[in-house]
Design a protein around this motif. Sequence first.
Motif, PDB file in Angstrom:
ATOM      1  N   GLY A  32      -3.438  -4.145   3.730  1.00 35.24           N
ATOM      2  CA  GLY A  32      -3.207  -2.737   4.131  1.00 35.24           C
ATOM      3  C   GLY A  32      -3.965  -2.102   5.258  1.00 35.24           C
ATOM      4  O   GLY A  32      -3.516  -3.303   6.052  1.00 35.24           O
ATOM      5  N   HIS A  33      -4.566  -1.004   5.781  1.00 37.96           N
ATOM      6  CA  HIS A  33      -4.462  -0.571   6.557  1.00 37.96           C
ATOM      7  C   HIS A  33      -5.548   0.230   6.488  1.00 37.96           C
ATOM      8  O   HIS A  33      -6.314   0.897   5.287  1.00 37.96           O
ATOM      9  N   ASP A  55       0.934   3.939   2.231  1.00 40.44           N
ATOM     10  CA  ASP A  55       1.217   4.437   3.229  1.00 40.44           C
ATOM     11  C   ASP A  55       1.198   3.304   4.487  1.00 40.44           C
ATOM     12  O   ASP A  55       0.328   2.198   4.463  1.00 40.44           O
ATOM     13  N   ALA A  57       1.174  -0.986   0.081  1.00 41.68           N
ATOM     14  CA  ALA A  57      -0.394   0.418  -0.133  1.00 41.68           C
ATOM     15  C   ALA A  57       1.151   1.306   0.269  1.00 41.68           C
ATOM     16  O   ALA A  57       2.588   0.990   0.488  1.00 41.68           O
ATOM     17  N   ARG A 101     -11.579   5.085   5.904  1.00 42.07           N
ATOM     18  CA  ARG A 101     -10.094   5.695   4.959  1.00 42.07           C
ATOM     19  C   ARG A 101      -9.615   3.814   4.351  1.00 42.07           C
ATOM     20  O   ARG A 101      -8.935   3.706   5.446  1.00 42.07           O
ATOM     21  N   SER A 145      -5.770   2.239   2.621  1.00 37.52           N
ATOM     22  CA  SER A 145      -4.742   2.330   1.906  1.00 37.52           C
ATOM     23  C   SER A 145      -5.072   0.677   1.786  1.00 37.52           C
ATOM     24  O   SER A 145      -3.655   0.225   2.490  1.00 37.52           O
ATOM     25  N   LEU A 146      -4.982   0.578   0.720  1.00 38.59           N
ATOM     26  CA  LEU A 146      -4.540  -1.114  -0.205  1.00 38.59           C
ATOM     27  C   LEU A 146      -3.531  -1.266  -0.884  1.00 38.59           C
ATOM     28  O   LEU A 146      -3.450  -0.006  -1.630  1.00 38.59           O
TER      29      LEU A 146
END
Lengths: 495, 355
Positions: free
Chosen positions: B307-308, A196, A194, B262, B264-265
Motif C-alpha cells: 500500500g501507501h 487507491d 489497495a 492515512r 491505504s492497504l
Amino acid sequence: MQISSTHDTSSLDKPALISALHRLLPGDSVLFEREDLRPYECDGLSAYREVPLAVCLPQTVEQVREVLRLCHERNVPVVARGAGTGLSGGALPLSNGVLLSLARFMSILEIDPVNRVARVQPGVRNLAISQAAAPYGLYYAPDPSSQIACTIGGNVAENSGGVHCLKYGLTVHNVLGLKVLTIAGELLEIGGAALDAPGYDLLALMTGSEGLLGVIVEVTVKLLPKPERAQVVLAAFDDVVKAGEAVGRIIGAGIIPGGLEMMDNLAIRAAEDFIHAGYPVDAAAILLCELDGANEEVSEQILRVRQLLQEAGATEVRTARDEQERARFWAGRKAAFPAVGRISPDYYCMDGTIPRKRLPEVLSRIAELSREYDLPVANVFHAGDGNLHPLILYDANKPGELERTEEFGGKILDLCVAVGGAITGEHGVGMEKINQMCHQFAPPELAQFHSVKHAFDPQGLLNPGKAVPTLHRCAEFGAMHVHGGKLSHPGLERF
Amino acid sequence: MAATMDADIGAALQNTLLEAIAQRTPLRIAGGDSKSFYGRVTQGEHLSVAGHRGVVSYEPTELVITARAGTPLADIEALLAEHGQALPFEPPHFGAGSTLGGAIASGLSGPRRPYAGSARDFVLGVTVLTGKGEILRFGGQVMKNVAGFDISRLLAGSLGTLGILLDISLKVLPRPETEKTLVFECSDAEAIQCFNTWSSQPLSAALFGNGRLYLRLSGSVAAVHAARGRLGGETIADATTFWAEVRDHRHSFFDDDVPLWRLSLPPATPPLDLPGAWLLDWGGAQRWLKTSASAEAIRETAAKAGGHATLFRGGDRHSEVFHPLSPSAAALHKRLKAEFDPQAILNPGRMYRGF
C-alpha cells in the motif's frame, strides 16, 4: 483503405528491423511473411484491413520492453493487440508499423480470495478470470458480450462494459492496478491491491486509452462476491415510449437492477426466430429486468418491479420461473446481434449513449432516418445506462448501400451528441468513429488529448491515428465519409 | 458578492486566471477552504471558487446531478435526500463550507467507499479551466462514455494542480431503504478477519477502533433484517451521527495534535507493527494512525504491505506528505502537469514538491 501513420518511415530498413526483432525474440515470435501477417490484418471491425509490417508475439515482459525500445529508437509505430475482438478498429495494424500481440500472456498470476483481487497477465480472457475465481464464490463483474474470447488487456484499453454496468460499473470501476510499459520501455506500476494509489489517477487515464499511452503488461482486478440470487422479469409493451417510461419508474422507485435491457420489435422477432426464447413477437418493445442480491431483497424487488411495470402499461409481465427460463430470456437478448445477422446479409452496429429521457425522440428520429435511407434498423438498448445499439441492416453487395449505411450511422451518432450523449458508450473510438470525435469535442479539447498523449509518447508511436483525430483531420472532415463495417466473429454474442 | 447566491462566475474566474498566467502569479485555489490542512503547504494568491455555485441540472430518474464547483456539499446532499438519493461515496465534510469542487479535487471518500465506490468512480464529466486559461469539457452527463481519454477522472484527486474545476456531473444512487449498525467486541486481528469473511453481507461500512468492530448494513428491510440475524452483535443508537463523525474526523479518535497518517492497504493486511493509535476504516483498506514515528518507517511498512501512506494532517507539511513516486512515475507526473499548467501556477507544490 490505406491507413498509415504520419511518421516518415520511408527511410525504414525493413529487413534490418526484422533481423533486429529476431535478435530480441525467439524465431516463432516474429512474423513477417505476408501469409503469416494476414490473420492480424483486422480486428472485430473487419471492413478495415491493413497488413502490418511485422507481428511480434513476445512471451515475457522483458521481451515486450525490448521490442518497444527498438521501435522507439527506430521511430517505428506500434499497435498493441489482445484477442482482436474490438468493434472500432482499435487494433487495426499500420502498414509501416509493428503489431504487438499480447496473446501469449495467458497466466492468471494470483487469485487472492481474502483481499478479493486477481492479478493476471493481459492476454487472459475476461471469462477465464470469473472461472478461476468461482471456487471462492467470487467473480469479475464487467461482462462484455465477447467475454469468452476478449482479453482483460483489451478490456482495460477499451474500458469495456456489458449488461451489468449500471449496478457494477465499467472496467474503470473494477480495475485496481496496472503494470504498463511506456514506448520508451519504462515500467509504470499503477495501484495494486489497495483501493487507491498516490499521485494522479493514472489508472483512470490508462483505462480506455485505446493503446495510445502505454502497453499493459499486468492487470489487478477487483473480484466481487457472487450475488446470492438473480432473477429476471420480462415485460412486453405495445409502445416503445411506455417501455422507456417503465425504466424511469423502476429507477425512480430506488431500484438499481443488475441488468435492464430493451429490445424493439425487429430485434425481438429476429431473436425469437433464432433462439426461441419465448418472447412475445407482437410486442413493440420488451424489457428484461434482472434483480440480484440477497435472497430476501430480490423477492421484495421482484414484486415491486412487477407492479411498476404494470403501472407503466405493460401488456404482459413474466418472471422467469427457474434458472433455465432465466437463461432462455437472456439467451435471446445475448444473441440479438447474430440473430439480426440471420435476417440481413450485413448489419452495422452503432454504440451511442443518450440521457435516457431522450429515448422516445431519439428512437423516432432513427425511425425517420431509417425511412429516409430505406434501411431497416433493429434497436437493442442497455436501457439502464442509456447505451443504444441500433443495428442498421444492409447488403454490402448492393452498390452504394454500405455508403448509405455509413452516412446513416454517422447521423445517428451526431443525434446522440446533439441530445447530450456520446458517440461511444463501450466500443471505443478506434478508427471507426475518429471523425465523429470532431463533433463530440471542440478543437481545444482535442488539443488537450494530444497534450496528454504527448506526455506519455512524445514521438506519437503508440497506435497513432486512432481514438483522437488531428485538428487537421477534423478540418477536412466536412468532405469525408464515415467508414463503417461489419462484424467478424459472427458467432460471438454481442450486447 | 454574497457567497450564498447561485451564480456562474466561470468567465470571471477565467479572466483572473488569464491575468495570473500573464503575470506568472501562483494561485492557491479554494472552495470552502475546509481542506487547507491537506496536501503540502502551497504559496499563492488566494483564488476562491466559492462564488461559482448552484445546481445546474438534476434528473433523479437519470441518476445524474450537475453542479458548479462552489456549491456546498450540504446543499447538494439535501437536494438529493429530498428525492431519496445520495452521493454514494459519502464525501467528508471537513467544515460547514465544504464544496463539491473541493470534494472532487481532493478525491476523498467516506466510510461507504469500499462497498459503493470512490469519488472518482462517480464522476461522469467536468468543465475545467486549465492552466492554459481554456475552459474545456470532458466526459458528460451519461453513464457510459468512452470517447477520448478519461480526463474527468484524472482531475479527480489532482488537488487543483491540473485545472480549476468549474462544473461537475456525478452519478447518484438511491439511498438504501434502511440501515443498521452493529457493534462487536474483538481484537484488531479478529476484526480484519471479520471484515473480509463477511464481505458478501450487505455491508456499507466496516470500522474497528478501541476494541470495537462496527458494521453498517444497508439495503432492503428484509435483507438487513436477515443479515442482522446471521451476524448477531448489538445495535448502536444514532448511527447516522456516528458515521458522520467518522467521515468528517469529528470522532474522538481524531481529537489529537499528534500527526495523523492515512495508510491505504490491501484490506486483509494483518495489523502493522508501527507505534501509535489505530482506527481501521474501509474494512481494513484505509487505516488511520496517530503517531510520531518517522515518515520513512511508516512508508516502508505501508509499501511492504502493498500500500501507501499519506501524512494526512499535522506534521511537517513542507516535506512530501504523499507517498513518494517512483522516478519514472514522478517524471510522467511532471510532464502531465506541464501539459495542463505550463506556467505551473495552479496550486504549485500542493501535491508533490516541484509540481
